[in-house]
Design a protein around this motif. Structure first.
Motif, PDB file in Angstrom:
ATOM      1  N   PHE A   6      84.544  68.640 -12.196  1.00 52.06           N
ATOM      2  CA  PHE A   6      83.098  69.193 -11.822  1.00 52.06           C
ATOM      3  C   PHE A   6      82.402  69.779 -12.820  1.00 52.06           C
ATOM      4  N   ARG A   7      81.315  69.693 -12.847  1.00 56.58           N
ATOM      5  CA  ARG A   7      80.325  70.165 -13.997  1.00 56.58           C
ATOM      6  C   ARG A   7      80.346  71.672 -14.084  1.00 56.58           C
ATOM      7  N   LYS A   8      80.121  72.423 -12.809  1.00 57.75           N
ATOM      8  CA  LYS A   8      80.336  73.813 -12.950  1.00 57.75           C
ATOM      9  C   LYS A   8      81.354  74.477 -12.148  1.00 57.75           C
ATOM     10  N   VAL A   9      82.297  75.418 -12.927  1.00 55.72           N
ATOM     11  CA  VAL A   9      83.554  75.922 -12.329  1.00 55.72           C
ATOM     12  C   VAL A   9      83.464  77.379 -12.453  1.00 55.72           C
ATOM     13  N   THR A  10      83.991  78.077 -11.436  1.00 54.40           N
ATOM     14  CA  THR A  10      84.127  79.471 -11.425  1.00 54.40           C
ATOM     15  C   THR A  10      85.680  79.708 -11.337  1.00 54.40           C
ATOM     16  N   LEU A  11      86.167  80.543 -12.203  1.00 45.21           N
ATOM     17  CA  LEU A  11      87.536  80.836 -12.279  1.00 45.21           C
ATOM     18  C   LEU A  11      87.666  82.252 -11.979  1.00 45.21           C
ATOM     19  N   VAL A  12      88.233  82.718 -10.854  1.00 43.84           N
ATOM     20  CA  VAL A  12      88.536  83.951 -10.121  1.00 43.84           C
ATOM     21  C   VAL A  12      90.040  84.450 -10.760  1.00 43.84           C
ATOM     22  N   ALA A  13      90.166  85.144 -11.936  1.00 41.31           N
ATOM     23  CA  ALA A  13      91.476  85.178 -12.259  1.00 41.31           C
ATOM     24  C   ALA A  13      91.528  86.604 -13.261  1.00 41.31           C
ATOM     25  N   PRO A  14      92.512  87.183 -13.533  1.00 42.23           N
ATOM     26  CA  PRO A  14      92.700  88.325 -14.586  1.00 42.23           C
ATOM     27  C   PRO A  14      92.135  87.844 -15.792  1.00 42.23           C
ATOM     28  N   GLU A  15      91.775  88.713 -16.731  1.00 42.94           N
ATOM     29  CA  GLU A  15      91.566  88.480 -18.199  1.00 42.94           C
ATOM     30  C   GLU A  15      92.522  87.549 -18.587  1.00 42.94           C
ATOM     31  N   ILE A  16      93.834  87.752 -18.651  1.00 41.09           N
ATOM     32  CA  ILE A  16      95.075  86.848 -19.335  1.00 41.09           C
ATOM     33  C   ILE A  16      95.345  85.880 -18.007  1.00 41.09           C
ATOM     34  N   PHE A  17      95.216  84.739 -18.310  1.00 38.54           N
ATOM     35  CA  PHE A  17      95.474  83.602 -17.011  1.00 38.54           C
ATOM     36  C   PHE A  17      96.020  82.551 -17.821  1.00 38.54           C
ATOM     37  N   ASP A  18      96.451  81.473 -17.199  1.00 32.95           N
ATOM     38  CA  ASP A  18      97.021  80.220 -17.745  1.00 32.95           C
ATOM     39  C   ASP A  18      95.927  79.333 -18.060  1.00 32.95           C
ATOM     40  N   GLU A  19      95.811  79.172 -19.359  1.00 31.53           N
ATOM     41  CA  GLU A  19      94.659  78.144 -19.893  1.00 31.53           C
ATOM     42  C   GLU A  19      94.607  76.960 -19.567  1.00 31.53           C
ATOM     43  N   HIS A  20      95.926  76.260 -19.029  1.00 35.03           N
ATOM     44  CA  HIS A  20      95.999  74.822 -18.309  1.00 35.03           C
ATOM     45  C   HIS A  20      95.167  74.619 -17.082  1.00 35.03           C
ATOM     46  N   LEU A  21      94.754  75.841 -16.600  1.00 35.17           N
ATOM     47  CA  LEU A  21      94.050  75.485 -15.488  1.00 35.17           C
ATOM     48  C   LEU A  21      92.739  75.105 -15.455  1.00 35.17           C
ATOM     49  N   ILE A  22      92.010  75.281 -16.598  1.00 37.92           N
ATOM     50  CA  ILE A  22      90.816  74.602 -16.976  1.00 37.92           C
ATOM     51  C   ILE A  22      90.571  73.873 -18.129  1.00 37.92           C
ATOM     52  N   ASP A  23      91.731  73.352 -18.481  1.00 34.13           N
ATOM     53  CA  ASP A  23      91.734  72.090 -19.357  1.00 34.13           C
ATOM     54  C   ASP A  23      90.533  71.075 -19.152  1.00 34.13           C
ATOM     55  N   GLY A  24      89.857  70.586 -20.100  1.00 36.22           N
ATOM     56  CA  GLY A  24      88.916  69.448 -19.568  1.00 36.22           C
ATOM     57  C   GLY A  24      87.568  70.118 -19.080  1.00 36.22           C
ATOM     58  N   TYR A  25      87.381  71.323 -18.694  1.00 38.83           N
ATOM     59  CA  TYR A  25      86.393  71.868 -18.216  1.00 38.83           C
ATOM     60  C   TYR A  25      85.631  72.437 -19.288  1.00 38.83           C
ATOM     61  N   THR A  26      84.144  72.110 -19.396  1.00 40.79           N
ATOM     62  CA  THR A  26      83.240  72.790 -20.346  1.00 40.79           C
ATOM     63  C   THR A  26      82.550  74.061 -20.163  1.00 40.79           C
ATOM     64  N   ASN A  27      82.193  73.895 -18.741  1.00 39.16           N
ATOM     65  CA  ASN A  27      81.192  74.920 -18.134  1.00 39.16           C
ATOM     66  C   ASN A  27      82.036  75.542 -17.196  1.00 39.16           C
ATOM     67  N   VAL A  28      82.791  76.845 -17.646  1.00 32.69           N
ATOM     68  CA  VAL A  28      83.515  77.669 -16.952  1.00 32.69           C
ATOM     69  C   VAL A  28      83.331  79.029 -16.832  1.00 32.69           C
ATOM     70  N   LYS A  29      82.865  79.472 -15.815  1.00 37.52           N
ATOM     71  CA  LYS A  29      82.476  81.099 -15.776  1.00 37.52           C
ATOM     72  C   LYS A  29      83.700  81.781 -15.049  1.00 37.52           C
ATOM     73  N   HIS A  30      84.256  82.774 -16.119  1.00 36.45           N
ATOM     74  CA  HIS A  30      85.372  83.429 -15.666  1.00 36.45           C
ATOM     75  C   HIS A  30      85.097  84.582 -14.886  1.00 36.45           C
ATOM     76  N   VAL A  31      85.442  85.094 -13.716  1.00 35.06           N
ATOM     77  CA  VAL A  31      85.239  86.464 -13.163  1.00 35.06           C
ATOM     78  C   VAL A  31      86.621  87.087 -12.794  1.00 35.06           C
ATOM     79  N   SER A  32      86.656  88.271 -13.620  1.00 33.90           N
ATOM     80  CA  SER A  32      87.923  89.132 -13.510  1.00 33.90           C
ATOM     81  C   SER A  32      87.897  90.129 -12.460  1.00 33.90           C
TER      82      SER A  32
END
Length: 137
Positions: A6-32
Motif C-alpha cells: 500500500f502507498r499510505k500506511v498508518t501504524l497505531v502502536a506505542p513509540e517502541i514497536f516491532d520494526e518488521h511490521l513496516i518493512d518495505g513501506y516508505t510512507n508510514v504515519k506512526h500514531v502513538s
C-alpha cells in the motif's frame, strides 16, 4: 503477511514497536496516541491501518466500530498485530472489520525465511562471481 503493498500506511502502536511490521513501506504515519488516530486518518487518508492489539486493548473495539459506521473509512484495509492467536477474540475482531491478523510468531518466521533466502542468494552470487572471474582469466 500482507501481500499487497500500500502507498499510505498508518501504524497505531506505542513509540517502541516491532520494526518488521513496516518493512518495505516508505510512507508510514506512526500514531502513538489513540486519540490522534481519527484526525490522522482524515488528514492522510491511508490505504492500510495496522493496529497493535496489546497497545490499544479495549479501545480497539470502539475504534473499529467508529471506522465501520463511517462511510468515509470504508475503503481502508485494517490489520491487527497480536502476540498470540486467540480464536474468540480474533473472530470478534473479524466481525468488527479487521481484514487480516499478523502474529508475532509468523513475523519471526518470515524474517527467518528472509535471512535464509538472503544467505542462499549471497552464496549463489559469490559462486557466480567466482565462475565469471575464472572464465575471464
Amino acid at each position: 503477511m500482507i501481500r499487497t503493498r500500500f502507498r499510505k500506511v498508518t501504524l497505531v502502536a506505542p513509540e517502541i514497536f516491532d520494526e518488521h511490521l513496516i518493512d518495505g513501506y516508505t510512507n508510514v504515519k506512526h500514531v502513538s496516541v489513540a486519540n490522534n488516530l481519527f484526525p490522522s486518518i482524515f488528514e492522510s487518508y491511508p490505504e492500510l491501518i495496522i493496529f497493535d492489539y496489546d497497545f490499544l486493548g479495549k479501545e480497539l473495539e470502539k475504534i473499529l466500530r467508529r471506522i465501520q459506521t463511517n462511510k468515509f473509512y470504508n475503503k481502508i484495509k485494517l490489520c491487527c498485530y497480536k502476540n498470540d492467536p486467540n480464536e474468540k477474540t480474533d473472530s470478534f475482531l473479524k466481525v468488527l472489520g479487521v481484514d487480516q491478523f499478523i502474529y508475532k510468531a509468523d513475523l519471526a518466521k518470515v524474517q527467518k525465511q528472509k535471512t535464509v533466502l538472503n544467505t542462499v542468494n549471497d552464496m549463489i552470487d559469490t559462486s557466480i562471481i567466482k565462475l565469471v572471474a575464472s572464465v575471464s582469466n
